[in-house]
Scaffold this motif. Structure first.
Motif, PDB file in Angstrom:
ATOM      1  N   SER A 105      -5.283   6.484  10.061  1.00  9.74           N
ATOM      2  CA  SER A 105      -5.793   6.027  11.368  1.00  9.74           C
ATOM      3  C   SER A 105      -7.012   5.147  11.152  1.00  9.74           C
ATOM      4  CB  SER A 105      -6.184   7.197  12.258  1.00  9.74           C
ATOM      5  OG  SER A 105      -5.076   7.991  12.552  1.00  9.74           O
ATOM      6  N   ILE A 106      -7.886   5.602  10.264  1.00 15.28           N
ATOM      7  CA  ILE A 106      -9.113   4.850  10.008  1.00 15.28           C
ATOM      8  C   ILE A 106      -8.801   3.544   9.296  1.00 15.28           C
ATOM      9  CG2 ILE A 106     -11.266   4.880   8.677  1.00 15.28           C
ATOM     10  CD1 ILE A 106     -11.575   7.802   9.439  1.00 15.28           C
ATOM     11  N   ARG A 107      -7.939   3.605   8.301  1.00 13.63           N
ATOM     12  CA  ARG A 107      -7.577   2.395   7.560  1.00 13.63           C
ATOM     13  C   ARG A 107      -6.936   1.372   8.499  1.00 13.63           C
ATOM     14  NH1 ARG A 107      -7.216   3.147   1.640  1.00 13.63           N
ATOM     15  NH2 ARG A 107      -5.756   1.395   1.579  1.00 13.63           N
ATOM     16  N   LYS A 108      -6.041   1.841   9.341  1.00 16.44           N
ATOM     17  CA  LYS A 108      -5.341   0.937  10.261  1.00 16.44           C
ATOM     18  C   LYS A 108      -6.330   0.279  11.213  1.00 16.44           C
ATOM     19  CE  LYS A 108      -1.686   0.955  13.732  1.00 16.44           C
ATOM     20  NZ  LYS A 108      -0.814   1.827  14.512  1.00 16.44           N
ATOM     21  N   GLY A 111      -8.017  -2.556   9.799  1.00 14.27           N
ATOM     22  CA  GLY A 111      -7.194  -3.655   9.313  1.00 14.27           C
ATOM     23  C   GLY A 111      -6.772  -3.500   7.866  1.00 14.27           C
ATOM     24  N   GLU A 112      -6.894  -2.281   7.330  1.00 12.10           N
ATOM     25  CA  GLU A 112      -6.456  -2.053   5.949  1.00 12.10           C
ATOM     26  C   GLU A 112      -5.030  -1.508   5.941  1.00 12.10           C
ATOM     27  OE1 GLU A 112     -11.006  -0.632   4.992  1.00 12.10           O
ATOM     28  OE2 GLU A 112      -9.353   0.674   4.397  1.00 12.10           O
ATOM     29  N   SER A 113      -4.383  -1.585   4.782  1.00 13.29           N
ATOM     30  CA  SER A 113      -3.012  -1.098   4.716  1.00 13.29           C
ATOM     31  C   SER A 113      -3.010   0.428   4.700  1.00 13.29           C
ATOM     32  CB  SER A 113      -2.330  -1.608   3.446  1.00 13.29           C
ATOM     33  OG  SER A 113      -2.983  -1.049   2.325  1.00 13.29           O
ATOM     34  N   GLU A 114      -1.972   1.011   5.289  1.00 14.65           N
ATOM     35  CA  GLU A 114      -1.871   2.462   5.306  1.00 14.65           C
ATOM     36  C   GLU A 114      -1.233   2.945   4.011  1.00 14.65           C
ATOM     37  OE1 GLU A 114      -0.798   2.213   9.974  1.00 14.65           O
ATOM     38  OE2 GLU A 114      -0.416   4.150   9.049  1.00 14.65           O
ATOM     39  N   LEU A 115      -1.610   4.166   3.614  1.00 10.39           N
ATOM     40  CA  LEU A 115      -1.038   4.741   2.394  1.00 10.39           C
ATOM     41  C   LEU A 115       0.261   5.456   2.712  1.00 10.39           C
ATOM     42  CD1 LEU A 115      -4.147   6.342   0.636  1.00 10.39           C
ATOM     43  CD2 LEU A 115      -3.119   4.117   0.243  1.00 10.39           C
ATOM     44  N   ASP A 116       1.265   5.291   1.845  1.00  6.22           N
ATOM     45  CA  ASP A 116       2.482   6.068   2.059  1.00  6.22           C
ATOM     46  C   ASP A 116       2.275   7.461   1.457  1.00  6.22           C
ATOM     47  OD1 ASP A 116       4.238   4.260  -0.567  1.00  6.22           O
ATOM     48  OD2 ASP A 116       2.930   6.003  -0.713  1.00  6.22           O
TER      49      ASP A 116
END
Lengths: 244, 208
Positions: A105-108, A111-116
């Motif tokens: 949520s924070i990364r998104k 504007g950062e990519s989300e971790l799988d």
């Protein structure tokens, strides 16, 4: 980085904070000590933006921006973190799922990519050892059935994952035995960084033996009445709050 | 069970559903859905009833008739409603004979201005000694306008039985909601996570 200016706040219409002034710069570790009822937890909840806590006067500036109108999640995205005194148990919500959702949520939002799932597990495992937590805690529900020490370690794990810029730890040492306290202190010390501010809110001096603060402030009756360095903490321990 | 397939009185033989049932009668009209279930001797059957807005504005009844000994029926039920939809669910466990077990867990999630009425009746007839009957109804109200009326009822005419019933009504835990949000999870997603956690207990098959 964090500037609290003349902060007044109420809870259930009761005035608890009566004019707090505090500045925390990047790289600094501050401690706020105070007796029960002085407003310690109110301060941490007001900083985190919890519902029911109303700022009646004053400002809270985070990176120069006034955050009083921001939601808790918006503050987290900006890099704020609150380590709770009594982390709540959330049965039915898997701990690993929660940690991954929070981080993404924070990364998104930034504007950062989300971790799988795979990358996330790899990341979490590197931190588990540092907080002395077994992998099985990832499979359980959030804090459900965790001991006091395990809950506090889960807070530190979250800090390591979310890498906040400003971390407020509300009575992180309460209810911990010496071993758990040292483990938690070790975790906090690894998070000391030139780009990060840390605020320890505590009743007792003992955490401060392991996590040495740069500045110590005393909170009494909703106001900071005295500031000093770590010696002040030792004075309080010896003479109590009444001596002030 | 795909109840939409049945639109008139229909008796389903065990070969189709399960060998644990002598029969299931499903009767559906415009405003009602009625199920009548008769388990056989020494059987163990589990039912999931998942109601949603699809069954809104209907009266649903489920009747289980224990006419043969040592039968066990587990029921997991969920009703989740939105807007102004309403539902009424009535369950009746008729313990006519000894040594049978009925266990029910019903969960309701009421959004917006929806309303639900739940009536859970357990009747233990005089010959039905060693009956074991449990009923739990847990409800989550997600807004001020949502409404639930829940009425568990026990009618016990035998004296060597174990019966329990309970009903709870609550809302989302504020502390849990704040905790999730303080970690960066946006409010609507945080609420959805907590609602999902509430519902998922139904699928953890364990002791009721």
């Amino acid at each position: 980085m964090l500037q609290i200016k003349n902060l007044h706040a109420t809870v259930h219409d009761t005035q608890i904070l009566k004019g707090i002034n505090l500045s925390i710069h990047a790289g600094e570790v501050h401690a706020i000590m105070g007796p029960n009822g002085s407003g310690k937890t109110t301060l941490s909840n007001v900083l985190a933006g919890r519902d029911g806590y109303v700022v009646t006067q004053g400002d809270i500036l985070f990176f120069g921006k006034n955050i009083i109108a921001l939601t808790p999640e918006e503050r987290a995205v900006m890099g704020f973190f609150l380590g709770m005194q009594y982390p709540v148990e959330i049965p039915g919500v898997n701990n690993s799922y929660f940690l991954k959702t929070a981080l993404n949520s924070i990364r998104k939002a930034r504007g950062e990519s989300e971790l799988d799932a795979f990358d996330f597990m790899q990341l979490v495992k590197t931190h588990l050892a540092a907080v002395g937590m077994d992998e099985k805690f990832l499979k359980r529900s959030v804090n459900a059935g965790f001991s006091g020490g395990e809950k506090k370690r889960n807070e530190i794990l979250q800090m390591m994952l979310l890498q906040p810029k400003m971390a407020v730890l509300d009575e992180t040492d309460s209810g911990l035995d010496v071993d758990a306290l040292q483990m938690v202190a070790k975790g906090v010390n690894t998070l000391r960084d030139a780009s990060r501010g840390i605020l320890l809110i505590t009743h007792y001096q003992r955490l401060l033996t392991y996590v040495e603060p740069d500045f110590v402030h005393v909170l009494l009756g909703g106001k900071i009445v005295k500031s000093g360095d770590k010696q002040l903490a030792q004075e309080i321990e010896k003479n109590g709050y009444g001596a002030l | 069970m795909d109840m939409a397939r049945f639109n008139h009185l229909h008796r389903v033989t065990p070969g189709i559903l399960s060998s644990g049932l002598e029969g299931v009668i499903v009767r559906e009209t415009e405003n009602t859905i009625d199920l009548i279930i008769d388990p056989v001797k020494n059987s163990e059957t589990t039912f999931y009833f998942l109601s949603s807005d699809f069954h809104a504005n209907k009266h649903c009844s489920i009747e289980v008739n224990f006419r043969y000994e040592a039968a066990t029926v587990h029921i997991f039920g969920l009703y989740e409603l939105h807007d102004k939809k309403h539902i009424k669910i009535k369950t009746t466990m008729n313990h006519f004979v000894p040594h049978c077990t009925s266990k029910q867990l019903w969960k309701g999630v009421m959004h917006d201005a929806s309303k639900a009425a739940f009536e859970g009746k357990i009747i233990v007839h005089p010959q039905a000694q060693k009956t074991h009957a449990q009923l739990a109804n847990k409800n989550l109200l997600l807004s001020q306008q949502a409404e639930i009326n829940t009425k568990p009822e026990l009618e016990i005419y035998a004296d060597d039985v174990t019966c329990s019933h309970g009903a709870t009504i609550g809302c989302l835990d504020d502390n849990a909601l704040f905790y999730l949000r303080s970690r960066g999870i946006e409010e609507n997603e945080a609420r959805a996570i907590l609602v999902k956690a509430f519902i998922e207990e139904l699928y953890d098959i364990g002791d009721l």
